[in-house]
Design a protein around this motif. Structure first.
Motif, PDB file in Angstrom:
ATOM      1  N   ALA A  33      20.003 -29.111 -37.870  1.00  0.00           N
ATOM      2  CA  ALA A  33      18.898 -29.705 -37.110  1.00  0.00           C
ATOM      3  C   ALA A  33      17.846 -28.644 -36.783  1.00  0.00           C
ATOM      4  O   ALA A  33      16.640 -28.880 -36.931  1.00  0.00           O
ATOM      5  CB  ALA A  33      19.423 -30.350 -35.830  1.00  0.00           C
ATOM      6  N   LYS A  34      18.300 -27.477 -36.382  1.00  0.00           N
ATOM      7  CA  LYS A  34      17.379 -26.406 -35.988  1.00  0.00           C
ATOM      8  C   LYS A  34      16.530 -25.934 -37.166  1.00  0.00           C
ATOM      9  O   LYS A  34      15.307 -25.787 -37.049  1.00  0.00           O
ATOM     10  CB  LYS A  34      18.174 -25.236 -35.404  1.00  0.00           C
ATOM     11  N   THR A  35      17.165 -25.707 -38.328  1.00  0.00           N
ATOM     12  CA  THR A  35      16.392 -25.224 -39.478  1.00  0.00           C
ATOM     13  C   THR A  35      15.500 -26.321 -40.050  1.00  0.00           C
ATOM     14  O   THR A  35      14.420 -26.029 -40.557  1.00  0.00           O
ATOM     15  CB  THR A  35      17.307 -24.634 -40.567  1.00  0.00           C
ATOM     16  N   ALA A  36      15.925 -27.580 -39.955  1.00  0.00           N
ATOM     17  CA  ALA A  36      15.082 -28.689 -40.420  1.00  0.00           C
ATOM     18  C   ALA A  36      13.836 -28.798 -39.552  1.00  0.00           C
ATOM     19  O   ALA A  36      12.724 -28.959 -40.067  1.00  0.00           O
ATOM     20  CB  ALA A  36      15.859 -30.005 -40.394  1.00  0.00           C
ATOM     21  N   GLU A  37      14.017 -28.675 -38.241  1.00  0.00           N
ATOM     22  CA  GLU A  37      12.870 -28.757 -37.340  1.00  0.00           C
ATOM     23  C   GLU A  37      11.913 -27.588 -37.568  1.00  0.00           C
ATOM     24  O   GLU A  37      10.692 -27.771 -37.593  1.00  0.00           O
ATOM     25  CB  GLU A  37      13.344 -28.797 -35.881  1.00  0.00           C
ATOM     26  N   LEU A  40       9.967 -28.311 -40.770  1.00  0.00           N
ATOM     27  CA  LEU A  40       8.922 -29.312 -40.531  1.00  0.00           C
ATOM     28  C   LEU A  40       7.757 -28.707 -39.742  1.00  0.00           C
ATOM     29  O   LEU A  40       6.598 -28.981 -40.045  1.00  0.00           O
ATOM     30  CB  LEU A  40       9.507 -30.523 -39.795  1.00  0.00           C
ATOM     31  N   ASN A  41       8.077 -27.898 -38.728  1.00  0.00           N
ATOM     32  CA  ASN A  41       7.017 -27.263 -37.926  1.00  0.00           C
ATOM     33  C   ASN A  41       6.155 -26.326 -38.757  1.00  0.00           C
ATOM     34  O   ASN A  41       4.983 -26.110 -38.437  1.00  0.00           O
ATOM     35  CB  ASN A  41       7.626 -26.503 -36.742  1.00  0.00           C
ATOM     36  N   SER A  42       6.714 -25.771 -39.828  1.00  0.00           N
ATOM     37  CA  SER A  42       5.934 -24.871 -40.677  1.00  0.00           C
ATOM     38  C   SER A  42       5.307 -25.594 -41.867  1.00  0.00           C
ATOM     39  O   SER A  42       4.746 -24.964 -42.762  1.00  0.00           O
ATOM     40  CB  SER A  42       6.800 -23.703 -41.165  1.00  0.00           C
ATOM     41  N   GLY A  43       5.406 -26.938 -41.873  1.00  0.00           N
ATOM     42  CA  GLY A  43       4.733 -27.730 -42.896  1.00  0.00           C
ATOM     43  C   GLY A  43       5.528 -27.977 -44.161  1.00  0.00           C
ATOM     44  O   GLY A  43       4.988 -28.496 -45.135  1.00  0.00           O
TER      45      GLY A  43
END
Length: 114
Positions: A33-37, A40-43
């Motif tokens: 979850a942490k690496t997916a978020e 996503l935050n980095s596009g």
């Protein structure tokens, strides 16, 4: 003495095979979850990737359907009942990701409970 050595070798072999077989059954995810978020935050595009996460909150009547909440702003949604509860760890395959009001709405397929 030979019998003891033989028994130890057999037990060690059985133990090793058990570890190998159980490891083969584990599914490995592309993201937590942490690496997916973070991705996503980095596009980055995570569509088609798998994400392993712990369900922090289950909202069965959200505007998007069954909502499995995790991370700071991740919402994994489906029209079908995922048959999991809060605290369960799951792996899903991401179908589509949209950003709405500061949160990510992620539709998924292939949910498997760990």
């Amino acid at each position: 003495m030979k019998k003891v050595t033989k028994i130890i070798a057999i037990i060690s072999t059985i133990f090793c095979l058990t570890v190998i077989i159980s490891a083969c059954g584990q599914k490995k995810a592309d993201y937590s979850a942490k690496t997916a978020e973070s991705a996503l935050n980095s596009g980055k595009d995570i569509e088609g990737k798998t994400v392993k996460f712990k369900v922090q909150k289950l909202e069965p009547n959200s505007a998007f359907g069954y909502n499995l909440e995790t991370g700071k702003h991740l919402n994994f949604v489906s029209n079908d009942n995922p048959k999991v509860g809060e605290g369960d760890t799951v792996i899903v395959k991401v179908k589509k990701t949209t950003s709405t009001m500061g949160s990510y709405i992620i539709t998924y397929s292939n949910l498997s409970k760990q």
